[in-house]
Write an enzyme that holds these catalytic residues in place. Sequence first.
Site, PDB file in Angstrom:
ATOM      1  CD  GLU A 181      -3.037  -1.204   2.139  1.00  0.00           C
ATOM      2  OE1 GLU A 181      -3.108  -0.246   2.939  1.00  0.00           O
ATOM      3  OE2 GLU A 181      -3.816  -2.182   2.177  1.00  0.00           O
ATOM      4  CD  GLU A 286      -4.225  -5.632   3.513  1.00  0.00           C
ATOM      5  OE1 GLU A 286      -5.172  -4.825   3.682  1.00  0.00           O
ATOM      6  OE2 GLU A 286      -3.076  -5.429   3.951  1.00  0.00           O
TER       7      GLU A 286
END
Length: 362
Positions: A181, A286
């Site tokens: 991320e 995720e």
Amino acid sequence: MRIGRLTLAAAALLLVTTASVPSGSPLSQTERHAALSSDAIQPRGAAPRPVVQRSRHETPFGAFVGSWDTYIPNIARMANWLGNANMQVGHTYLAGNSWQDVEGEPVVLGLWSQWRQADSSRKLVLGVPMLVPNEGNLPDAEVARLLARGTRGEFDQHFLKLAHKLVALGGGDTVITLGWEMNGVTYTSRCKPDPTAWKAYWRRIVTVMRSVPGQRFSFDFTPNRGLDAIPWTRCYPGDDVVDIIGMDSYDQPAGGTFDSYVSEPYGLEDQVEFAAKRGKPVSYPEWGLFRNGDNPEFVRRMVEWMRTHDTAYQTVTDYCPHGFWQCDRNPRSAAVFRQLMSGSAGAVPAPAPAPSPQPAGR
């Protein structure tokens, strides 16, 4: 929280923390258009577009069920809930509070590696921070200074120690989501403060970890879906140091539709095309629910997407508000996920490549 240091027969394995909740500061429309005009994603409709669709197939799947070694039994419990599905992927994270965390807690790393070694079809996916403290809310200027230090090799020894531990404990084929991320604002290991330094530092870490004899690590470049704080293409460090092009994909923002998640700038379609042009698979380390409550349509469409593209693996984030087994807030979504995944045999492992022929006379 840290577990006590035990002595295992082979010197054990890894320390992890809680999974991240994706967040970021969306750019204005003006900033979005400016970014789109200046990087590697082609405008929608530009030719030629690579072929990304595949016939429907099973992919290796699992779930994030907790970071510490004590959570490993939850994989089997969730698999039982799914009609004894073959959950082939274990996903965990290093905490990133200190460099000692990044070097890996031997007991935890060892036990996760043992889980992996129990079945040759399994994958261990490990989130590895690039900087510490990884969730320290450091300002951009400080992050930029740390990235510069990383490019000079000041942190090499920590990643070298991690690589040696993983190989020694049987985790030499771990999939590493390094600096996950990075296009957002949540973590210190983020890209926006200095994209050039971030890419150089990624390259340095991969080179250091690949220098360890016996390693077969796969490095997964895993941004948030969409345009977060910076276009993720500006953070891409190069085909030679990336094995998988991942994406963390939650059903956000509020009111979003799956079709918008596909077509948005730097969304799902851009991801699979970017990967296809480079001959690389995609992943979804995720994914889950987030901003739209109990959303079975998102679950159905996401599973179908992963089954019809070149997906190396997928792991749902299984705690509230994101998941299905450990979260009772999403009964309709849980029912759909259970229906889709129940009894899944997982992916059939690819056959080992034949040995290269030796030149005559040898």
